[in-house]
Design an enzyme around this catalytic site. Structure first.
Site, PDB file in Angstrom:
ATOM      1  N   CYS A 188      -4.697  -2.074  -4.703  1.00  0.00           N
ATOM      2  CA  CYS A 188      -4.203  -2.504  -5.614  1.00  0.00           C
ATOM      3  C   CYS A 188      -4.882  -4.031  -5.923  1.00  0.00           C
ATOM      4  O   CYS A 188      -5.851  -3.849  -6.282  1.00  0.00           O
ATOM      5  CB  CYS A 188      -2.851  -2.054  -4.949  1.00  0.00           C
ATOM      6  N   SER A 189      -3.799  -4.677  -6.034  1.00  0.00           N
ATOM      7  CA  SER A 189      -4.457  -6.193  -6.376  1.00  0.00           C
ATOM      8  C   SER A 189      -4.284  -7.055  -5.241  1.00  0.00           C
ATOM      9  O   SER A 189      -6.030  -7.378  -5.115  1.00  0.00           O
ATOM     10  CB  SER A 189      -3.224  -6.937  -7.334  1.00  0.00           C
ATOM     11  N   GLY A 204      -4.748  -5.801  -1.984  1.00  0.00           N
ATOM     12  CA  GLY A 204      -4.568  -4.619  -0.961  1.00  0.00           C
ATOM     13  C   GLY A 204      -3.911  -4.329  -0.200  1.00  0.00           C
ATOM     14  O   GLY A 204      -4.261  -4.244   1.063  1.00  0.00           O
ATOM     15  N   ILE A 205      -1.799  -4.793   0.012  1.00  0.00           N
ATOM     16  CA  ILE A 205      -1.594  -4.768   0.833  1.00  0.00           C
ATOM     17  C   ILE A 205      -0.545  -3.888   0.930  1.00  0.00           C
ATOM     18  O   ILE A 205      -0.276  -2.747   1.519  1.00  0.00           O
ATOM     19  CB  ILE A 205      -1.132  -6.513   1.692  1.00  0.00           C
ATOM     20  N   GLY A 206      -0.334  -3.998  -0.596  1.00  0.00           N
ATOM     21  CA  GLY A 206       1.207  -3.339  -0.692  1.00  0.00           C
ATOM     22  C   GLY A 206       1.256  -1.849  -1.210  1.00  0.00           C
ATOM     23  O   GLY A 206       1.849  -0.771  -0.143  1.00  0.00           O
ATOM     24  N   ARG A 207       0.227  -1.924  -2.618  1.00  0.00           N
ATOM     25  CA  ARG A 207       0.922  -0.687  -2.463  1.00  0.00           C
ATOM     26  C   ARG A 207      -0.505   0.339  -1.796  1.00  0.00           C
ATOM     27  O   ARG A 207       0.086   1.561  -1.748  1.00  0.00           O
ATOM     28  CB  ARG A 207       0.523   0.427  -4.039  1.00  0.00           C
TER      29      ARG A 207
END
EC number: 3.1.3.48
Length: 418
Positions: free
Chosen positions: A349-350, A352-355
């Site tokens: 994602c941005s 690299g942990i949430g979505r």
């Protein structure tokens, strides 16, 4: 003269009336201690002070290992077990108050956020590691349907999971910060992807902010979770895709959401990134994502890669519906399980942990439901965070994963019934 004499007599008579008789002493008697103070006269002030009838619970300024106890008359709706490793809140972290406290990363300020593991005592770090390795709560299909109705319980459970962020001191790579989109989101050393380079004297050339992530049943290197490429890391990204023989890339972010989240790292038709040439063979538009068929070439060899760009997931939030995510997940899984024995799937994602964490956790959870008839989201997230710190960013995302799995289970039950 007679008038003046009469006036003088009246003045002297008046003065004698105001003087004390001779020989009389004046005594001031003290007010007894037990006597109530004299009541003040009522005023016409518009400010009304309400009397305090209930005790007030005040939390200290310094963070505590356990939440501040409620007032004696207030009974909490949910009592969560205390965490032995609760992290100290820091700048850029927002508190969400429910039955417990969960930490939500403010991604707009991550450039100035220090890792939560920084300065944590060794004993607390070992407790966090033990938790990530042992925690779990298997849910039957019925329990999965019931738990999504108790969001407070889910948020309390999520708050207990250690973030497992990395202290920059653990990465002995000079100036690695130039290749990190967010200063506090770093690859965990034990599982980070190392780029192969001929220059052994330049460790920065082998550095990329990416981690290998285990899949269902702990299968090694099923995924690679990474940040959205930056202008100076695009070549590294394609080198990684070639080096690891990745058949699929899943992108779950727009290029810009208030600020830059990711650069455009693929060409319109053909582009050369370092030693890797990327060609776009075809583009297929779906309702919520776009699929590009790419051809990577290097050193006379060619490899096909499918690039999925999912744009219906807003930053810091969750999608309105889990259906598009399940559709994307099913298509990606079909590509992953195709014969050929290729490398891991890249998901980013941005940061690299949430979505990214939500997508991987949902995929593993669906597989577990299919194979075992139960799902353990807590254990899945713990496994993800052991590989890359902070996976699944908020309590809302943790809740959304459960909703997606419930929807998947409902359709799975219908298919089995038919």
């Amino acid at each position: 003269m007679l008038v003046l004499y009469r006036l003088k007599e009246k003045v002297e008579l008046s003065d004698r009336q105001f003087k004390e008789p001779p020989g009389r002493d004046v005594h001031l008697s003290p007010i007894p201690v037990h006597a109530p103070p004299p009541q003040a006269k009522p005023t016409t002030s518009m400010v009304r002070v309400e009397p305090v009838t209930k005790p007030i619970s005040v939390c200290p300024a310094e963070p505590r290992s356990t939440p501040c106890p409620p007032a004696p008359e207030a009974k909490p709706a949910l009592s969560a077990s205390p965490s032995p490793f609760r992290m100290k809140p820091t700048a850029g972290l927002q508190e969400r108050r429910g039955s417990n406290v969960s930490l939500v990363l403010d991604m707009s300020a991550l450039g100035s956020v220090e890792p939560l593991s920084s300065g944590v005592a060794p004993g607390r770090e070992s407790a966090a590691t033990e938790y990530l390795q042992s925690a779990g709560r298997p849910l039957t299909r019925q329990q999965l349907h019931d738990i999504v109705l108790h969001t407070q319980s889910l948020h309390a459970e999520f708050a207990e999971i250690p973030m497992n962020f990395v202290d920059p001191k653990e990465l002995d790579i000079p100036t690695h910060g130039t290749k990190n989109r967010y200063r506090s989101i770093l690859p965990n050393p034990h599982s980070r992807v190392i780029l192969k380079t001929k220059n052994t004297y330049d460790p920065l050339s082998s550095y990329i902010n990416a981690n290998y992530v285990r899949g269902y049943l702990g299968d090694e290197k099923t995924y690679i979770a990474t940040q959205g490429p930056m202008i100076n890391t695009v070549n590294d990204f394609w080198q990684m895709a070639w080096q690891e023989d990745c058949p699929v890339i899943v992108m779950i972010t727009k290029l810009k959401e208030k600020n830059e989240k990711c650069v455009l790292y693929w060409p319109e038709k053909r582009g050369i990134y370092g030693k890797v040439e990327v060609l776009v063979d075809s583009v297929r538009e779906c309702d919520h994502y776009t699929v590009r068929h790419l051809m990577l070439q290097q050193g006379g060899q060619s490899r096909s890669v499918k690039h999925y760009w999912y744009t219906s997931w807003p930053d810091h939030k969750t999608p309105d519906s889990a259906q598009p995510l399940l559709q994307l997940m099913a298509e990606v899984e079909q590509d992953r399980q195709s014969p050929g024995g290729r490398g891991p799937i890249i998901v980013h994602c941005s940061a690299g942990i949430g979505r990214t964490g939500c997508f991987i956790a949902t995929t593993i959870g669906c597989r577990q439901l299919q194979e075992e008839g139960v799902v353990d989201v807590l254990a899945i997230v713990c496994q993800l965070r052991a590989d890359r710190g902070g996976m699944i960013q908020t309590g809302e995302q943790y809740e959304f994963v459960h909703h997606a799995l419930r929807l998947f289970e409902s359709r799975l039950s219908v298919d089995v019934g038919q």
